[in-house]
Design a protein around this motif. Structure first.
Motif, PDB file in Angstrom:
ATOM      1  N   GLU A  45      -1.645 -24.398  -9.812  1.00 37.20           N
ATOM      2  CA  GLU A  45      -1.859 -24.611 -11.100  1.00 37.20           C
ATOM      3  C   GLU A  45      -1.242 -23.788 -12.280  1.00 37.20           C
ATOM      4  O   GLU A  45      -0.540 -24.117 -12.948  1.00 37.20           O
ATOM      5  N   THR A  46      -2.075 -22.837 -11.978  1.00 34.85           N
ATOM      6  CA  THR A  46      -1.738 -21.230 -13.351  1.00 34.85           C
ATOM      7  C   THR A  46      -0.311 -21.014 -13.695  1.00 34.85           C
ATOM      8  O   THR A  46       0.108 -19.986 -14.125  1.00 34.85           O
ATOM      9  N   SER A  47       0.718 -20.732 -12.184  1.00 37.46           N
ATOM     10  CA  SER A  47       1.921 -19.619 -11.867  1.00 37.46           C
ATOM     11  C   SER A  47       1.126 -18.733 -11.432  1.00 37.46           C
ATOM     12  O   SER A  47       2.398 -17.916 -12.304  1.00 37.46           O
ATOM     13  N   VAL A  48       0.168 -18.204 -12.085  1.00 33.09           N
ATOM     14  CA  VAL A  48       0.436 -16.567 -11.895  1.00 33.09           C
ATOM     15  C   VAL A  48       0.467 -16.576 -10.495  1.00 33.09           C
ATOM     16  O   VAL A  48       0.387 -16.542  -9.071  1.00 33.09           O
ATOM     17  N   GLY A  49       0.813 -14.485 -10.436  1.00 33.85           N
ATOM     18  CA  GLY A  49       1.223 -13.889  -9.097  1.00 33.85           C
ATOM     19  C   GLY A  49       0.128 -13.688  -8.115  1.00 33.85           C
ATOM     20  O   GLY A  49      -0.872 -14.334  -8.385  1.00 33.85           O
ATOM     21  N   TYR A  50       0.579 -13.269  -7.633  1.00 32.56           N
ATOM     22  CA  TYR A  50      -1.041 -12.825  -6.579  1.00 32.56           C
ATOM     23  C   TYR A  50      -1.332 -11.988  -6.867  1.00 32.56           C
ATOM     24  O   TYR A  50      -2.437 -11.762  -6.928  1.00 32.56           O
ATOM     25  N   ALA A  55      -7.075 -10.040  -8.485  1.00 34.08           N
ATOM     26  CA  ALA A  55      -7.619  -8.953  -9.588  1.00 34.08           C
ATOM     27  C   ALA A  55      -8.438 -10.501  -9.402  1.00 34.08           C
ATOM     28  O   ALA A  55      -9.838  -9.546  -9.500  1.00 34.08           O
ATOM     29  N   LEU A  56      -8.474 -11.559  -9.603  1.00 36.46           N
ATOM     30  CA  LEU A  56      -9.288 -12.387  -9.455  1.00 36.46           C
ATOM     31  C   LEU A  56     -10.306 -12.462  -8.269  1.00 36.46           C
ATOM     32  O   LEU A  56     -11.695 -12.582  -8.801  1.00 36.46           O
ATOM     33  N   GLY A 348      -9.906  -4.186  -2.298  1.00 32.99           N
ATOM     34  CA  GLY A 348      -9.065  -4.715  -1.606  1.00 32.99           C
ATOM     35  C   GLY A 348      -8.420  -6.007  -1.479  1.00 32.99           C
ATOM     36  O   GLY A 348      -7.452  -5.633  -1.782  1.00 32.99           O
ATOM     37  N   PRO A 349      -8.742  -6.614  -2.197  1.00 34.38           N
ATOM     38  CA  PRO A 349      -7.809  -8.425  -2.624  1.00 34.38           C
ATOM     39  C   PRO A 349      -7.258  -7.607  -3.397  1.00 34.38           C
ATOM     40  O   PRO A 349      -5.522  -8.480  -3.737  1.00 34.38           O
ATOM     41  N   TRP A 350      -7.423  -7.047  -4.303  1.00 29.03           N
ATOM     42  CA  TRP A 350      -6.079  -6.604  -5.609  1.00 29.03           C
ATOM     43  C   TRP A 350      -5.214  -5.476  -5.134  1.00 29.03           C
ATOM     44  O   TRP A 350      -4.256  -6.218  -5.344  1.00 29.03           O
ATOM     45  N   MET A 351      -5.785  -5.279  -3.978  1.00 31.60           N
ATOM     46  CA  MET A 351      -4.236  -4.166  -3.500  1.00 31.60           C
ATOM     47  C   MET A 351      -3.347  -5.314  -2.339  1.00 31.60           C
ATOM     48  O   MET A 351      -1.904  -5.104  -3.202  1.00 31.60           O
ATOM     49  N   ILE A 352      -4.122  -5.967  -1.932  1.00 29.76           N
ATOM     50  CA  ILE A 352      -3.888  -6.859  -1.363  1.00 29.76           C
ATOM     51  C   ILE A 352      -2.352  -7.846  -2.493  1.00 29.76           C
ATOM     52  O   ILE A 352      -1.764  -7.895  -1.631  1.00 29.76           O
ATOM     53  N   ALA A 356       1.566  -8.080  -2.308  1.00 31.11           N
ATOM     54  CA  ALA A 356       1.966  -9.253  -1.654  1.00 31.11           C
ATOM     55  C   ALA A 356       2.765  -9.580  -3.028  1.00 31.11           C
ATOM     56  O   ALA A 356       3.991 -10.514  -2.492  1.00 31.11           O
ATOM     57  N   LYS A 357       2.397  -9.664  -4.274  1.00 31.53           N
ATOM     58  CA  LYS A 357       3.794  -9.645  -5.471  1.00 31.53           C
ATOM     59  C   LYS A 357       4.694  -8.762  -5.274  1.00 31.53           C
ATOM     60  O   LYS A 357       6.540 -10.120  -4.983  1.00 31.53           O
ATOM     61  N   SER A 358       4.937  -8.100  -5.017  1.00 36.29           N
ATOM     62  CA  SER A 358       6.199  -7.278  -4.212  1.00 36.29           C
ATOM     63  C   SER A 358       6.272  -7.469  -2.850  1.00 36.29           C
ATOM     64  O   SER A 358       8.261  -7.719  -3.507  1.00 36.29           O
ATOM     65  N   PHE A 359       6.324  -8.313  -2.137  1.00 38.61           N
ATOM     66  CA  PHE A 359       7.063  -8.392  -0.775  1.00 38.61           C
ATOM     67  C   PHE A 359       6.495  -9.483  -0.412  1.00 38.61           C
ATOM     68  O   PHE A 359       6.890 -10.328  -0.682  1.00 38.61           O
ATOM     69  N   SER A 360       6.060  -9.234   0.296  1.00 36.67           N
ATOM     70  CA  SER A 360       5.274 -11.376   0.998  1.00 36.67           C
ATOM     71  C   SER A 360       3.739 -10.911   1.445  1.00 36.67           C
ATOM     72  O   SER A 360       2.983  -9.504   0.715  1.00 36.67           O
ATOM     73  N   LEU A 361       2.717 -12.156   1.317  1.00 36.00           N
ATOM     74  CA  LEU A 361       1.697 -12.046   1.725  1.00 36.00           C
ATOM     75  C   LEU A 361       1.512 -11.146   2.948  1.00 36.00           C
ATOM     76  O   LEU A 361       0.380 -10.940   3.241  1.00 36.00           O
ATOM     77  N   GLN A 362       2.254 -11.637   3.457  1.00 35.19           N
ATOM     78  CA  GLN A 362       1.936 -10.733   5.433  1.00 35.19           C
ATOM     79  C   GLN A 362       2.276  -9.223   5.258  1.00 35.19           C
ATOM     80  O   GLN A 362       1.189  -8.523   6.127  1.00 35.19           O
ATOM     81  N   THR A 363       2.609  -9.039   4.254  1.00 36.42           N
ATOM     82  CA  THR A 363       2.810  -7.545   3.559  1.00 36.42           C
ATOM     83  C   THR A 363       1.707  -6.948   3.059  1.00 36.42           C
ATOM     84  O   THR A 363       0.631  -5.709   3.424  1.00 36.42           O
ATOM     85  N   GLY A 364       1.185  -7.919   2.347  1.00 36.25           N
ATOM     86  CA  GLY A 364      -0.226  -7.539   1.293  1.00 36.25           C
ATOM     87  C   GLY A 364      -1.263  -7.555   2.536  1.00 36.25           C
ATOM     88  O   GLY A 364      -2.204  -6.542   2.356  1.00 36.25           O
ATOM     89  N   LEU A 365      -0.899  -7.896   3.585  1.00 36.55           N
ATOM     90  CA  LEU A 365      -2.371  -8.560   4.540  1.00 36.55           C
ATOM     91  C   LEU A 365      -2.174  -6.786   6.063  1.00 36.55           C
ATOM     92  O   LEU A 365      -3.107  -6.328   6.644  1.00 36.55           O
ATOM     93  N   ALA A 366      -1.423  -6.184   5.540  1.00 36.80           N
ATOM     94  CA  ALA A 366      -1.296  -5.461   6.540  1.00 36.80           C
ATOM     95  C   ALA A 366      -1.759  -4.276   5.854  1.00 36.80           C
ATOM     96  O   ALA A 366      -2.769  -3.045   6.460  1.00 36.80           O
ATOM     97  N   LEU A 367      -2.371  -4.664   5.061  1.00 35.14           N
ATOM     98  CA  LEU A 367      -3.505  -3.347   3.963  1.00 35.14           C
ATOM     99  C   LEU A 367      -4.795  -3.236   4.795  1.00 35.14           C
ATOM    100  O   LEU A 367      -5.378  -2.303   5.144  1.00 35.14           O
ATOM    101  N   LEU A 368      -4.589  -4.328   5.970  1.00 32.03           N
ATOM    102  CA  LEU A 368      -6.222  -4.922   6.296  1.00 32.03           C
ATOM    103  C   LEU A 368      -6.590  -3.137   7.542  1.00 32.03           C
ATOM    104  O   LEU A 368      -7.200  -2.926   7.676  1.00 32.03           O
ATOM    105  N   MET A 369      -4.571  -3.360   7.723  1.00 29.92           N
ATOM    106  CA  MET A 369      -4.496  -2.352   9.767  1.00 29.92           C
ATOM    107  C   MET A 369      -4.746  -1.116   8.540  1.00 29.92           C
ATOM    108  O   MET A 369      -5.244  -0.027   9.266  1.00 29.92           O
ATOM    109  N   VAL A 370      -4.270  -0.678   7.565  1.00 24.82           N
ATOM    110  CA  VAL A 370      -4.784   0.119   6.271  1.00 24.82           C
ATOM    111  C   VAL A 370      -6.379   1.051   6.522  1.00 24.82           C
ATOM    112  O   VAL A 370      -6.887   2.283   7.203  1.00 24.82           O
ATOM    113  N   PHE A 371      -6.781  -0.251   6.016  1.00 28.28           N
ATOM    114  CA  PHE A 371      -8.606  -0.104   5.497  1.00 28.28           C
ATOM    115  C   PHE A 371      -9.492   0.232   6.647  1.00 28.28           C
ATOM    116  O   PHE A 371      -9.729   1.115   6.654  1.00 28.28           O
ATOM    117  N   ALA A 372      -8.731  -0.351   7.983  1.00 29.93           N
ATOM    118  CA  ALA A 372      -9.326  -0.115   9.479  1.00 29.93           C
ATOM    119  C   ALA A 372      -9.580   1.167  10.009  1.00 29.93           C
ATOM    120  O   ALA A 372     -10.362   1.626  10.032  1.00 29.93           O
TER     121      ALA A 372
END
Length: 392
Positions: A45-50, A55-56, A348-352, A356-372
């Motif tokens: 709706e708001t057209s804000v990025g990932y 951040a929200l 966590g969510p902010w970094m993802i 995701a904005k620079s690459f893709s959400l799948q790439t952003g979620l790959a940070l979960l592996m880094v966090f683990a």
């Protein structure tokens, strides 16, 4: 009338306070997870990025950080049940503001209010149970408290899915959530008033105590929350990007919290036998494998919510280790480490979202592996630092 001379009356009042704490924790879990269910619609709706979406999500945890850290000082002057009553009002207010938000700025204010309410509920409900429950039943009562948070988290995506199917407007989710929460707030306030207030006694050593081992455990809590907040905040949106319907994606979010809640009960069967530290390390290792499989192979997306089962014992077990290291956890120490966990929820969510904005959400979620991996590394360092020639 002095209730200490009337044990039956004292039990009734304690039961009333416990019921109020349970309902407050339901509100905490319900409102905390609600943000992840509406993020896809808000972004559309708001057209804000990932990055703004992340951040929200993270701003809710900034509020949580402020609430938990603030409780350390407020509880010196206020009584825990009284502050818990204020906390549920703040959470309800945040949901109400979100339902009326006309722009992203107002949404950030609403998210902050929800976070403050959640942070205050987390500390004050725990303190209310600690001061009202019998010592022999304290462990059971705290587990029941966690169960109500899990129940709220499970109901939240189902509730959001139902509202979206009926109205197709994400603000309606928050409107009806505010109505439901307001009803519970009225009941909670009535229970607190009927039970009467008890002053929280200050502990003799009510000061923040940190040593290297405890600092590392703080790092474990931080990275645990990067994982939980990252998964719960972005799972629905990621499910939609790989072709799942909104209803199925919301179901997977509910499944995550169903397994998280179930794990809190079943983990008690092996945590003490295996050892607290080894249990944490083992669970993080399994989480890494599940998250890696679910993100790398889209057909195995279900592995991501399955990680909830193995995340379940990590937070309470880490808090137990902190208690073992310090001998006890006073108000200030408890509030501080909850605040550290809140920072992980921001990060966590902010970094993802940024990735995701620079690459893709799948790439952003790959940070979960880094966090683990970071969590596993810290657990290993803790083993080295705290080793004293005995099993930990």
């Amino acid at each position: 009338m002095n209730s200490s001379k009337h044990p039956e009356l004292q039990k009734i009042r304690a039961a009333g306070l416990a019921a109020a704490a349970f309902m407050a924790f339901f509100i905490f879990g319900f409102s905390d997870v609600l943000k992840g269910t509406a993020i896809p619609e808000i972004i559309a709706e708001t057209s804000v990025g990932y990055n703004t979406g992340g951040a929200l999500i993270g701003f809710t945890y900034f509020g949580f950080f402020a609430g938990t850290l603030g409780s350390v000082f407020v509880l010196k002057k206020r009584q825990a049940p009284e502050l818990m009553g204020a906390a549920v009002i703040i959470a309800c207010l945040g949901l109400s503001v979100f339902s009326l938000a006309a722009n992203v700025g107002i949404m950030f204010i609403a998210a902050f209010l929800i976070g403050i309410g959640g942070g205050l509920i987390d500390v004050t409900a725990n303190m209310t149970i600690r001061m009202s429950a019998e010592k022999t039943k304290l462990g059971r009562r705290l587990n029941q408290l966690a169960f109500f948070h899990g129940t709220g988290a499970i109901v939240s995506p189902m509730f959001a899915g139902l509202i979206l199917s009926l109205t197709a407007q994400w603000r309606r989710i928050y409107f009806f959530a505010a109505v439901l929460t307001a009803v519970l707030v009225i009941i909670i306030l009535a229970l607190i008033k009927k039970a009467g207030m008890k002053v929280v006694e200050e502990e003799e050593q009510d000061k923040l105590s940190i040593n290297p081992s405890v600092a590392l455990l703080g790092g474990v809590l931080f990275f645990y929350m990067t994982l939980e907040a990252g998964i719960s905040g972005w799972m629905v949106e990621y499910g939609r990007t790989i072709g799942l319907s909104n209803q199925i994606a919301l179901f997977y979010l509910s499944l995550f919290f169903i397994l998280l809640t179930a794990g809190r009960f079943l983990s008690s069967l092996y945590v003490d036998r295996l050892g607290l530290h080894k249990s944490i390390l083992l669970n993080f290792t399994v989480i890494l494998a599940l998250v890696a499989g679910g993100i790398t192979f889209k057909d195995f997306f279900i592995l991501i919510p399955c990680a909830g089962f193995f995340m379940a014992p990590i937070f309470p077990t880490t808090v137990a280790l902190i208690s073992n290291e310090l001998g006890s956890t006073n108000i200030r120490t408890l509030g501080f480490f909850f605040a550290v966990a809140g920072l992980g929820g921001i990060f966590g969510p902010w970094m993802i979202g940024m990735l995701a904005k620079s690459f893709s959400l799948q790439t952003g979620l790959a940070l979960l592996m880094v966090f683990a991996i970071c969590a596993i590394t810290i657990c290993s360092l803790y083993s080295c630092v705290s080793y004293r020639g005995k099993k930990i």
